[in-house]
Design a protein around this motif. Structure first.
Motif, mmCIF file in Angstrom:
data_model
loop_
_atom_site.group_PDB
_atom_site.id
_atom_site.type_symbol
_atom_site.label_atom_id
_atom_site.label_comp_id
_atom_site.label_asym_id
_atom_site.label_seq_id
_atom_site.Cartn_x
_atom_site.Cartn_y
_atom_site.Cartn_z
ATOM 1 N N GLU A 35 0.818 -1.212 0.000
ATOM 2 C CA GLU A 35 0.000 0.000 0.000
ATOM 3 C C GLU A 35 0.851 1.263 0.000
ATOM 4 N N GLY A 36 2.140 1.121 0.283
ATOM 5 C CA GLY A 36 3.021 2.281 0.342
ATOM 6 C C GLY A 36 3.075 2.914 1.720
ATOM 7 N N ARG A 37 2.544 2.257 2.720
ATOM 8 C CA ARG A 37 2.587 2.796 4.086
ATOM 9 C C ARG A 37 3.966 2.616 4.716
ATOM 10 N N LEU A 38 4.685 1.608 4.267
ATOM 11 C CA LEU A 38 6.042 1.361 4.750
ATOM 12 C C LEU A 38 6.984 1.359 3.555
ATOM 13 N N SER A 39 8.164 1.966 3.750
ATOM 14 C CA SER A 39 9.167 1.909 2.684
ATOM 15 C C SER A 39 9.714 0.486 2.605
ATOM 16 N N LEU A 40 10.376 0.192 1.532
ATOM 17 C CA LEU A 40 10.929 -1.146 1.350
ATOM 18 C C LEU A 40 11.928 -1.483 2.453
ATOM 19 N N ALA A 41 12.784 -0.525 2.799
ATOM 20 C CA ALA A 41 13.796 -0.769 3.827
ATOM 21 C C ALA A 41 13.143 -0.991 5.195
ATOM 22 N N GLU A 42 12.179 -0.125 5.534
ATOM 23 C CA GLU A 42 11.517 -0.268 6.827
ATOM 24 C C GLU A 42 10.694 -1.552 6.874
ATOM 25 N N GLY A 43 10.051 -1.889 5.771
ATOM 26 C CA GLY A 43 9.262 -3.113 5.721
ATOM 27 C C GLY A 43 10.124 -4.352 5.893
ATOM 28 N N GLU A 44 11.272 -4.368 5.222
ATOM 29 C CA GLU A 44 12.184 -5.508 5.355
ATOM 30 C C GLU A 44 12.718 -5.615 6.780
ATOM 31 N N GLU A 45 12.990 -4.470 7.389
ATOM 32 C CA GLU A 45 13.477 -4.465 8.775
ATOM 33 C C GLU A 45 12.415 -5.028 9.714
ATOM 34 N N ARG A 46 11.161 -4.614 9.502
ATOM 35 C CA ARG A 46 10.078 -5.108 10.349
ATOM 36 C C ARG A 46 9.795 -6.589 10.074
ATOM 37 N N LEU A 47 9.914 -7.011 8.828
ATOM 38 C CA LEU A 47 9.722 -8.434 8.522
ATOM 39 C C LEU A 47 10.764 -9.284 9.240
ATOM 40 N N GLU A 58 6.305 -8.306 21.117
ATOM 41 C CA GLU A 58 7.259 -7.871 20.106
ATOM 42 C C GLU A 58 6.580 -7.743 18.748
ATOM 43 N N LEU A 59 5.611 -8.604 18.472
ATOM 44 C CA LEU A 59 4.869 -8.530 17.217
ATOM 45 C C LEU A 59 3.914 -7.344 17.204
ATOM 46 N N THR A 60 3.279 -7.097 18.332
ATOM 47 C CA THR A 60 2.302 -6.007 18.415
ATOM 48 C C THR A 60 2.955 -4.667 18.108
ATOM 49 N N ARG A 61 4.175 -4.481 18.574
ATOM 50 C CA ARG A 61 4.887 -3.219 18.336
ATOM 51 C C ARG A 61 5.142 -2.958 16.857
ATOM 52 N N LEU A 62 5.208 -4.017 16.063
ATOM 53 C CA LEU A 62 5.520 -3.864 14.638
ATOM 54 C C LEU A 62 4.352 -3.311 13.832
ATOM 55 N N THR A 63 3.133 -3.420 14.351
ATOM 56 C CA THR A 63 1.951 -3.006 13.581
ATOM 57 C C THR A 63 1.135 -1.909 14.247
ATOM 58 N N THR A 64 1.554 -1.400 15.407
ATOM 59 C CA THR A 64 0.730 -0.422 16.122
ATOM 60 C C THR A 64 0.604 0.904 15.384
ATOM 61 N N ASP A 65 1.583 1.288 14.577
ATOM 62 C CA ASP A 65 1.496 2.575 13.875
ATOM 63 C C ASP A 65 0.772 2.470 12.537
ATOM 64 N N LEU A 66 0.280 1.290 12.189
ATOM 65 C CA LEU A 66 -0.494 1.123 10.954
ATOM 66 C C LEU A 66 -1.980 1.333 11.264
ATOM 67 N N PRO A 67 -2.742 1.848 10.311
ATOM 68 C CA PRO A 67 -4.169 2.085 10.567
ATOM 69 C C PRO A 67 -4.878 0.797 10.974
ATOM 70 N N GLY A 68 -5.554 0.846 12.107
ATOM 71 C CA GLY A 68 -6.269 -0.317 12.606
ATOM 72 C C GLY A 68 -5.354 -1.460 12.994
ATOM 73 N N GLY A 69 -4.106 -1.165 13.295
ATOM 74 C CA GLY A 69 -3.159 -2.211 13.632
ATOM 75 C C GLY A 69 -2.820 -3.105 12.451
#
Length: 152
Positions: A35-47, A58-69
């Motif tokens: 969707e373009g909410r995360l850059s490729l670098a940030e997305g790979e880091e979170r993955l 630890e998983l919850t922290r990875l998605t809290t800043d996304l709309p609706g978790g």
């Protein structure tokens, strides 16, 4: 680590995560990247962090800043859409079986008043709501309760 150290880390926020929960968060992160909410670098880091996670918090922290978790992105995956369609088809089959049973009972009863009107209206209203609203799928298909907002 000894048993005393393990006791210090135990608690409701330190529950161990499963492979399916890690994969679910990875699916959310991939959808957010698409969707373009995360850059490729940030997305790979979170993955990488998702696959390395040991505990649920630890998983919850990875998605809290996304709309609706990230749950709305999870519902847009092809797997969730096909599961929702299967659920609506199953619901429709049950509604039509019940509708034919009610109509058969009415025909056999010889009643002058069409009494199945109210149950039929409620059955079809429920089917329409199931087909129309995607939030029905939030609880049934692919959303882990531990990742819900406000849940510890």
């Amino acid at each position: 680590m000894n048993v005393q150290d393990d006791a210090a880390w135990s608690g409701p926020n330190r529950l161990r995560t499963s492979d399916s929960e890690r994969e679910q968060v990875a699916t959310i992160l991939r959808a957010a990247m698409g969707e373009g909410r995360l850059s490729l670098a940030e997305g790979e880091e979170r993955l990488a962090a998702a696959y390395a996670a040991t505990y649920r918090d630890e998983l919850t922290r990875l998605t809290t800043d996304l709309p609706g978790g990230g749950r709305s992105a999870l519902l847009d995956t092809p797997q969730a859409r096909s599961a929702a369609r299967r659920g609506v088809r199953r619901h429709a089959g049950g509604v039509f079986v019940l509708a034919f049973a009610l109509l058969g009972l009415w025909a056999l009863s010889g009643a002058h008043v069409f009494w199945p009107a109210i149950p039929l209206a409620l059955l079809f209203l429920g089917l329409f709501r199931h087909a129309r609203y995607r939030r029905y799928a939030h609880h049934r298909y692919g959303v882990a309760p531990w990742n819900a907002p406000g849940h510890r």
